[in-house]
Design an enzyme around this catalytic site. Structure first.
Site, PDB file in Angstrom:
ATOM      1  N   TYR A  52      -5.254  14.653  16.835  1.00  0.00           N
ATOM      2  CA  TYR A  52      -6.287  14.706  15.679  1.00  0.00           C
ATOM      3  C   TYR A  52      -6.950  15.744  16.158  1.00  0.00           C
ATOM      4  O   TYR A  52      -7.103  16.424  15.463  1.00  0.00           O
ATOM      5  CB  TYR A  52      -7.082  13.243  15.771  1.00  0.00           C
ATOM      6  N   ASP A  53      -7.485  15.788  17.309  1.00  0.00           N
ATOM      7  CA  ASP A  53      -8.280  16.891  17.380  1.00  0.00           C
ATOM      8  C   ASP A  53      -7.198  18.058  17.465  1.00  0.00           C
ATOM      9  O   ASP A  53      -8.733  19.156  16.979  1.00  0.00           O
ATOM     10  CB  ASP A  53      -9.156  16.870  19.031  1.00  0.00           C
ATOM     11  N   SER A  98     -21.041  12.427  13.644  1.00  0.00           N
ATOM     12  CA  SER A  98     -20.121  12.274  14.960  1.00  0.00           C
ATOM     13  C   SER A  98     -20.091  13.639  15.681  1.00  0.00           C
ATOM     14  O   SER A  98     -21.389  15.065  15.634  1.00  0.00           O
ATOM     15  CB  SER A  98     -18.760  12.770  14.547  1.00  0.00           C
ATOM     16  N   LEU A  99     -19.559  13.786  17.569  1.00  0.00           N
ATOM     17  CA  LEU A  99     -19.563  14.844  17.970  1.00  0.00           C
ATOM     18  C   LEU A  99     -18.822  15.556  17.638  1.00  0.00           C
ATOM     19  O   LEU A  99     -17.842  15.742  17.363  1.00  0.00           O
ATOM     20  CB  LEU A  99     -20.024  14.605  19.579  1.00  0.00           C
ATOM     21  N   LYS A 134     -17.784   9.707  27.435  1.00  0.00           N
ATOM     22  CA  LYS A 134     -17.549   9.267  26.380  1.00  0.00           C
ATOM     23  C   LYS A 134     -17.045   7.845  26.243  1.00  0.00           C
ATOM     24  O   LYS A 134     -16.096   8.085  26.381  1.00  0.00           O
ATOM     25  CB  LYS A 134     -17.311  10.901  25.406  1.00  0.00           C
ATOM     26  N   ARG A 155     -19.775   2.110  11.878  1.00  0.00           N
ATOM     27  CA  ARG A 155     -19.449   3.820  11.341  1.00  0.00           C
ATOM     28  C   ARG A 155     -19.669   3.700   9.900  1.00  0.00           C
ATOM     29  O   ARG A 155     -19.532   4.679   9.191  1.00  0.00           O
ATOM     30  CB  ARG A 155     -19.419   4.578  12.419  1.00  0.00           C
ATOM     31  N   LYS A 309     -26.148  16.287  26.057  1.00  0.00           N
ATOM     32  CA  LYS A 309     -27.228  15.232  25.082  1.00  0.00           C
ATOM     33  C   LYS A 309     -28.601  16.837  25.904  1.00  0.00           C
ATOM     34  O   LYS A 309     -28.588  16.227  26.855  1.00  0.00           O
ATOM     35  CB  LYS A 309     -27.324  14.414  24.490  1.00  0.00           C
TER      36      LYS A 309
END
Ligand code: IVH
Length: 717
Positions: A52-53, A98-99, A134, A155, A309
């Site tokens: 997917y990425d 999202s990130l 994560k 979400r 972050k």
């Protein structure tokens, strides 16, 4: 695998003409939309996260080169997909975004460089980052008003999620009421709901027994558990929650940094991830990534990378967002643990309760540091690719002997086939014909079980019960095993030998071996001598007295594992009381059934199984002959006045004076709860040599750590 997952074969984005880019953009947009829907709404992804990425990366690269293609409908502008409509919708007061992903070290350096440039920092200025694992679960937004939990929402598409409040209230890591004073009037705490690998494996085991959906990984099982209409089902599935972010927050924010917010979440009663670390340079971030990747297999929950972050929230606010992702944060992913190999054969394993598990024999291959040779193929439908919604195996794929398959270690533990490369299927690949008869000499018919709802399940089972030699032998192995009668010198090999010779056909025969030995002359068998025979008989004699819970477990009833056996033993106290109840239950005595049903942890599946077992003459005979050989001790009621009654204990590292199982049994006997992971709620961590992350967790949560000796002293042993 789809072509798009192999970018090396496709044209470099830099070389695409505008017309080509437009065509590919459209195709990728559609593909991404489909996969988002499968992932977010149906909990049934058909491609791996890595694939997917890859799609997403190529799509983003095309948009970056041809910005005119971007529209408000573009998948780059959305997060996930719209809610599935099963639950009430909740609009998020602050969207859940999202990130962006980083894969290489270079991506991390670029990320930090972009931030420094954006904030116009000089080389001397230091940027602190909160570095966090994560968690591969589901993000959740918990809204508190006046300190009380009012809504829990998934979400969804980032703007609107699903109301799963009733289900979330069953999670022990989610406080109903925030702790502390001067709380913001409105406060949204966000984080990840996850299922531990251990709980996932146990759940799949139960699902398998019941012929229900097998979940591909802990994430999908967490999603499935959360999407239950009946909160009691969610309550029976242990889900955890780590708090790591926030949404709407009225009044003054309780801290100025991400790390400060995390501390505040802890004060409020949340669990936060103990591996979270404040890092001060790119080097530290990269070292953090490496160190967490090294610990990954040991962790009891799945992670798919780490998140960095910017710690200062004023900087986060200045940095803001670019479309769907923040400039102040990034996910540094781990490479996926998958591998390709050839399926050489399929064998059927007959379990103790007669259930069939097809096992794929693979050309050995390394996945994530482990050599894999066997892979579970679950059941007949899975091999045929029937009814599979892509929960595990890519939809529309059947599996044949000779196929090249992609395997994955789900939950880092059980390897399974997730894809079949049809392009590589050899002409002589063989379809597998699932046996209609048990491979045992009786050739009994195989039936497909019913599910709890009375439909045909996917699990096949031999109908021979204890007449089936496979089941007999598997039961005997269980009977003598460590967690049941625990007979030294009577391992699986020896049981097989005695069984093949016809010397031990049922459990009671073990206890009459010595009497019969004048004729059998075991000492003359190769591998045995006078001493080992004497040792064996002594070991058997030593088990003529047995705890009730072990005895119940050793009977080998379906759905009666160790925990259930303990619950039954504690519920009835003595063998006579339990036996009497079982016979009544088998006779359909409603009072006895209601009494069993009222016991903690016992439900209708166990009752049905007890009734089936004691309803069989053959089984009653086995039990009767066995009880005339052994003495069954009454169950010990948990001691409420012991120093560890009601305390939660975690054992870690190597224990030197006892085994883990013994330590667990003693603790439970004294009324303590033994847990696999450390949280604020843990009272003691007993650490032996080699203790690792759990020790760190204990220090982080301020939990008292005891050596093995201190522990023994505490419990007075
Ligand atoms: S922060 C603006 N922190 O990863 C986004 N997310 O790709 C803020 N996740 O939707 C998210 N662990 O489901 C954040 N420590 C962590 C996380 C984390 C897992 C998930 C979360 C999020 C996705 C982002």
């Amino acid at each position: 695998m789809p072509k798009t997952a192999k970018p090396k074969q496709s044209v470099d984005v830099a070389d695409l003409t505008k017309a080509q880019a437009k065509v590919e953009w459209k195709r990728l947009a559609l593909e991404l939309e489909t996969h988002d829907r499968l992932y977010y709404q149906e909990d049934a992804p058909k491609i791996s996260d890595a694939q997917y990425d890859e799609l997403r990366r190529r799509f983003n690269a095309i948009e970056a080169r041809f910005p005119e293609l971007v529209s408000s409908e573009s998948p780059s502008q959305k997060v996930g997909a719209a809610p599935s409509g099963r639950f009430k919708k909740v609009r998020h007061a602050v969207p859940m975004l999202s990130l962006d992903n980083a894969f290489a070290e270079e991506d991390v350096r670029d990320f930090v460089g972009r931030i420094a440039r954006f904030l116009k920092l000089s080389d001397d200025d230091r940027i602190d980052f909160s570095a966090e694992p994560k968690i591969d679960g589901l993000s959740m937004s918990l809204r508190y008003e006046g300190g009380e939990l009012v809504t829990a929402a998934t979400r969804g598409d980032g703007a609107e999620g699903e109301d799963v409040t009733a289900n979330i209230r069953t999670l022990k890591d989610v406080p109903q009421k925030l702790h502390g004073r001067n709380l913001p009037d409105i406060c949204e705490v966000r984080g990840e709901v996850y299922m531990t690998k251990q709980a996932f494996l146990a759940l799949n085991e139960r699902q398998k027994e019941a012929g229900d959906t097998i979940f591909a990984n802990p994430r999908n099982s967490a999603a499935g558990s959360l999407r239950q209409k009946d909160p009691t089902i969610t309550a029976s599935r242990p889900l955890g929650f780590f708090a790591y972010a926030w949404g709407e927050m009225s009044g003054q924010r309780p801290a100025d940094t991400q790390s400060g917010m995390i501390k505040w979440f802890e004060h409020c009663g949340f669990t936060t991830n103990p591996l979270t670390k404040l890092c001060h340079s790119v080097e530290e971030l990269i070292a953090f990534h490496r160190s967490i990747e090294e610990q990954r297999a040991e962790l009891d929950y799945d992670i798919d990378g780490v998140v960095y972050k910017v710690d200062r929230i004023d900087w986060q606010e200045r940095l803001g967002f670019v479309s769907r992702t923040p400039r102040w944060g990034i996910a540094h992913k781990f490479p996926a643990e998958r591998a390709m190999t050839v399926l050489q054969d399929i064998e059927i394993q007959v379990g103790r309760t007669g259930s069939f598990t097809p096992v794929g024999k693979l050309e050995p291959v390394g996945v994530g540091g482990v050599i894999v040779q066997n892979v579970t193929l679950h059941n007949e439908d899975y091999i045929k690719g029937i009814g599979n919604k892509g929960e595990v195996l890519r939809e529309g794929r059947d599996i044949r002997v000779g196929d090249t398959v992609v395997i994955q270690r789900a939950g880092d533990v059980i390897p399974q086939v997730v894809d079949v490369l049809i392009d590589k299927r050899p002409a002589d690949a063989k379809e597998f014909h699932f046996p209609k008869k048990c491979p045992c000499p009786l050739h009994t018919d195989v039936v497909r079980e019913e599910t709890a709802t009375g439909e045909e399940g996917s699990r096949a089972r031999c109908t021979g019960e204890f007449a089936c030699p496979y089941q007999k032998i598997e039961h005997l192995k269980l009977f003598a095993s460590r967690r049941a009668f625990d007979i030294d010198g009577l391992g699986e090999k020896q049981i097989q030998f005695f069984f093949d010779e016809g010397w031990v056909k049922e459990p009671a025969d073990i206890f009459t071996l010595q009497k019969r030995n004048a004729k059998l002359k075991l000492e003359e068998v190769e591998g045995y001598g006078e001493t080992s025979v004497r040792n064996l008989f002594n070991a058997i004699d030593a088990r003529r007295e047995v705890a009730l819970e072990r005895f119940i477990y050793a009977l080998g009833m379906r759905h009666v594992g160790e925990t259930t056996a303990l619950a039954l033993a504690r519920g009835y106290g003595s063998w006579d009381a339990f036996h009497d109840a079982c016979l009544k239950v088998a006779n359909g005595d409603e009072e006895a059934i209601a009494e069993m049903d009222a016991l903690d942890q016992i439900g209708h599946t166990v009752i049905k199984s007890v009734a089936a077992y004691f309803g069989e003459d053959h089984n009653r005979g086995i039990v009767e002959r066995l009880t005339s050989e052994v003495k069954i001790l009454d169950a010990e009621k948990p001691k409420r006045n012991s120093p560890i009654a009601t305390k939660t204990v975690v054992f870690t590292g190597t224990l030197e004076k006892m085994t883990r199982d013994e330590a667990k049994a003693t603790a439970e006997r004294l009324g303590a709860k033994v847990s696999g992971s450390v949280s604020k709620k843990t009272d003691y961590v007993v650490a032996g040599p080699g203790a690792g992350s759990k020790l760190k967790d204990a220090q982080k949560h301020g939990v008292q750590v005891l050596t093995e000796d201190e522990w023994l002293q505490l419990i007075g042993e």
